[in-house]
Design a protein around this motif. Structure first.
Motif, PDB file in Angstrom:
ATOM      1  N   GLU A  16       0.846  -1.196   0.000  1.00 17.74           N
ATOM      2  CA  GLU A  16       0.000   0.000   0.000  1.00 17.74           C
ATOM      3  C   GLU A  16       0.881   1.245   0.000  1.00 17.74           C
ATOM      4  OE1 GLU A  16      -3.475   0.060  -0.133  1.00 17.74           O
ATOM      5  OE2 GLU A  16      -3.194  -2.084  -0.470  1.00 17.74           O
ATOM      6  N   LEU A  17       0.415   2.282  -0.663  1.00 10.65           N
ATOM      7  CA  LEU A  17       1.146   3.549  -0.669  1.00 10.65           C
ATOM      8  C   LEU A  17       1.253   4.105   0.744  1.00 10.65           C
ATOM      9  CD1 LEU A  17      -0.194   5.529  -3.750  1.00 10.65           C
ATOM     10  CD2 LEU A  17       2.154   4.896  -3.299  1.00 10.65           C
ATOM     11  N   PRO A  18       2.402   4.672   1.094  1.00  8.88           N
ATOM     12  CA  PRO A  18       2.539   5.285   2.423  1.00  8.88           C
ATOM     13  C   PRO A  18       1.653   6.517   2.557  1.00  8.88           C
ATOM     14  CG  PRO A  18       4.670   5.141   1.283  1.00  8.88           C
ATOM     15  CD  PRO A  18       3.608   4.722   0.315  1.00  8.88           C
ATOM     16  N   ARG A  19       1.363   6.869   3.793  1.00 13.27           N
ATOM     17  CA  ARG A  19       0.593   8.091   4.045  1.00 13.27           C
ATOM     18  C   ARG A  19       1.293   9.267   3.375  1.00 13.27           C
ATOM     19  NH1 ARG A  19      -2.623   6.244   8.403  1.00 13.27           N
ATOM     20  NH2 ARG A  19      -1.387   5.199   9.948  1.00 13.27           N
ATOM     21  N   GLY A  20       0.500  10.185   2.867  1.00 16.81           N
ATOM     22  CA  GLY A  20       1.056  11.362   2.215  1.00 16.81           C
ATOM     23  C   GLY A  20       1.340  11.159   0.738  1.00 16.81           C
ATOM     24  N   GLU A  21       1.242   9.934   0.263  1.00 15.59           N
ATOM     25  CA  GLU A  21       1.491   9.637  -1.151  1.00 15.59           C
ATOM     26  C   GLU A  21       0.206   9.269  -1.887  1.00 15.59           C
ATOM     27  OE1 GLU A  21       4.521   9.724  -2.800  1.00 15.59           O
ATOM     28  OE2 GLU A  21       5.342  10.580  -0.975  1.00 15.59           O
ATOM     29  N   GLN A  22      -0.934   9.220  -1.191  1.00 11.84           N
ATOM     30  CA  GLN A  22      -2.178   8.751  -1.790  1.00 11.84           C
ATOM     31  C   GLN A  22      -2.759   9.684  -2.836  1.00 11.84           C
ATOM     32  OE1 GLN A  22      -1.948   8.480   1.692  1.00 11.84           O
ATOM     33  NE2 GLN A  22      -2.064   6.289   2.024  1.00 11.84           N
ATOM     34  N   ALA A  42      -3.685   6.269  -7.486  1.00 12.82           N
ATOM     35  CA  ALA A  42      -2.801   5.158  -7.135  1.00 12.82           C
ATOM     36  C   ALA A  42      -3.112   4.667  -5.730  1.00 12.82           C
ATOM     37  CB  ALA A  42      -1.351   5.597  -7.244  1.00 12.82           C
ATOM     38  N   ASP A  43      -3.032   3.344  -5.540  1.00 12.08           N
ATOM     39  CA  ASP A  43      -3.279   2.715  -4.246  1.00 12.08           C
ATOM     40  C   ASP A  43      -2.045   2.018  -3.693  1.00 12.08           C
ATOM     41  OD1 ASP A  43      -6.205   3.154  -4.251  1.00 12.08           O
ATOM     42  OD2 ASP A  43      -6.140   1.765  -5.953  1.00 12.08           O
ATOM     43  N   VAL A  44      -1.186   1.512  -4.592  1.00 13.57           N
ATOM     44  CA  VAL A  44      -0.045   0.693  -4.185  1.00 13.57           C
ATOM     45  C   VAL A  44       1.230   1.155  -4.891  1.00 13.57           C
ATOM     46  CG1 VAL A  44      -1.484  -1.344  -3.770  1.00 13.57           C
ATOM     47  CG2 VAL A  44      -0.412  -1.027  -6.007  1.00 13.57           C
ATOM     48  N   ASP A  58      19.345  -3.976 -10.673  1.00 12.84           N
ATOM     49  CA  ASP A  58      18.659  -2.698 -10.463  1.00 12.84           C
ATOM     50  C   ASP A  58      17.172  -2.929 -10.266  1.00 12.84           C
ATOM     51  OD1 ASP A  58      20.549  -0.777 -10.411  1.00 12.84           O
ATOM     52  OD2 ASP A  58      20.274  -0.094 -12.474  1.00 12.84           O
ATOM     53  N   ARG A  59      16.619  -2.186  -9.310  1.00  9.94           N
ATOM     54  CA  ARG A  59      15.180  -2.264  -9.061  1.00  9.94           C
ATOM     55  C   ARG A  59      14.604  -0.856  -9.112  1.00  9.94           C
ATOM     56  NH1 ARG A  59      14.811  -7.067  -4.561  1.00  9.94           N
ATOM     57  NH2 ARG A  59      16.246  -8.407  -5.656  1.00  9.94           N
ATOM     58  N   ASP A  60      13.361  -0.771  -9.466  1.00 10.04           N
ATOM     59  CA  ASP A  60      12.677   0.508  -9.533  1.00 10.04           C
ATOM     60  C   ASP A  60      11.270   0.291  -8.989  1.00 10.04           C
ATOM     61  OD1 ASP A  60      12.216   3.166 -10.024  1.00 10.04           O
ATOM     62  OD2 ASP A  60      12.819   3.080 -12.129  1.00 10.04           O
ATOM     63  N   ASN A  61      10.500   1.360  -8.899  1.00  7.44           N
ATOM     64  CA  ASN A  61       9.127   1.181  -8.443  1.00  7.44           C
ATOM     65  C   ASN A  61       8.176   2.002  -9.291  1.00  7.44           C
ATOM     66  OD1 ASN A  61       8.978   3.857  -7.344  1.00  7.44           O
ATOM     67  ND2 ASN A  61      10.096   3.133  -5.564  1.00  7.44           N
ATOM     68  N   ILE A  62       6.922   1.621  -9.198  1.00  2.00           N
ATOM     69  CA  ILE A  62       5.858   2.283  -9.931  1.00  2.00           C
ATOM     70  C   ILE A  62       4.636   2.331  -9.023  1.00  2.00           C
ATOM     71  CG2 ILE A  62       5.046   0.146 -10.996  1.00  2.00           C
ATOM     72  CD1 ILE A  62       4.370   1.810 -13.507  1.00  2.00           C
ATOM     73  N   VAL A  63       3.921   3.445  -9.058  1.00  2.00           N
ATOM     74  CA  VAL A  63       2.675   3.507  -8.292  1.00  2.00           C
ATOM     75  C   VAL A  63       1.536   3.116  -9.230  1.00  2.00           C
ATOM     76  CG1 VAL A  63       3.514   5.185  -6.617  1.00  2.00           C
ATOM     77  CG2 VAL A  63       2.355   5.995  -8.659  1.00  2.00           C
ATOM     78  N   ALA A  64       0.571   2.406  -8.665  1.00  2.00           N
ATOM     79  CA  ALA A  64      -0.519   1.880  -9.494  1.00  2.00           C
ATOM     80  C   ALA A  64      -1.820   1.827  -8.697  1.00  2.00           C
ATOM     81  CB  ALA A  64      -0.168   0.475  -9.987  1.00  2.00           C
ATOM     82  N   CYS A  65      -2.925   1.810  -9.423  1.00  2.00           N
ATOM     83  CA  CYS A  65      -4.217   1.578  -8.775  1.00  2.00           C
ATOM     84  C   CYS A  65      -4.354   0.070  -8.554  1.00  2.00           C
ATOM     85  CB  CYS A  65      -5.354   2.102  -9.655  1.00  2.00           C
ATOM     86  SG  CYS A  65      -5.540   1.231 -11.216  1.00  2.00           S
TER      87      CYS A  65
END
Length: 189
Positions: A16-22, A42-44, A58-65
């Motif tokens: 789940e996305l951290p608080r403040g990132e929703q 985005a949710d996660v 290498d790793r990266d991240n993406i926010v998604a619903c």
């Protein structure tokens, strides 16, 4: 020129996305070609393999619903199952399969009863237990005080809604039986 085969990236974790990132938008593209950007909230956040080179981690991240969010890769889940003493702190309980979830709960319970559990272990155990409850249709016995069907255990068994601590051996046995069914759902014993 050789054709390159497209390989799905390994998904290491989805949380789940951290608080403040929703307030962010989903970064995924949807639909048939030509794809269009998803415009839902985005949710996660998903952690994924950022390169296809075998010598690079290498790793990266993406926010998604939730609709676009990928699942943790089966190979990653298998690795987690191979290490039963491991607690998967970086992986949301919702992303784990039942066998891994049950195995992790048993490890955390063992730490608890051997008095080696850290505060992080206690918090994680509660998260894993809540996820196990979400996935089961086992109904815990009714509390005679408030009618709830949710029992917990600190240093004694008690209703998590009203705090009632049963002393009736039959009720205690029914609660224990329900707990065993819940934690056996993904296990092999």
């Amino acid at each position: 020129m050789s054709a390159r085969s497209a390989k799905e990236p390994t998904i290491y974790d989805v949380v789940e996305l951290p608080r403040g990132e929703q307030d962010r938008e989903c970064q995924c593209w949807t639909g048939p070609p030509p794809r269009t950007p998803c415009t839902r909230d985005a949710d996660v956040v998903a952690v994924y393999e950022a390169t296809m080179r075998e010598d690079d981690d290498d790793r990266d991240n993406i926010v998604a619903c939730h609709d676009c969010a990928p699942s943790v890769s089966p190979t990653v889940q298998a690795q987690l199952r191979e290490h039963p003493g491991q607690v998967n702190y970086g992986t949301a309980p919702e992303a784990l399969d039942e066998a891994t979830l049950t195995q992790e709960y048993r490890e955390l319970n063992e730490r608890r009863f051997s008095h080696t559990a850290s505060e992080a272990d206690r918090e994680r155990r509660q998260q894993v237990w809540n996820e196990l409850l979400e996935r089961t249709d086992v109904e815990q016995p009714e509390c005679p005080e408030c009618g709830s069907h949710r029992w917990g255990f600190t240093d004694h068994t008690e209703c998590t809604d009203c705090g009632y601590g049963p002393t009736d051996p039959e009720l205690l046995g029914e609660i224990q039986s329900a707990w065993e069914q819940i934690t056996a759902a993904g296990g092999d014993d």
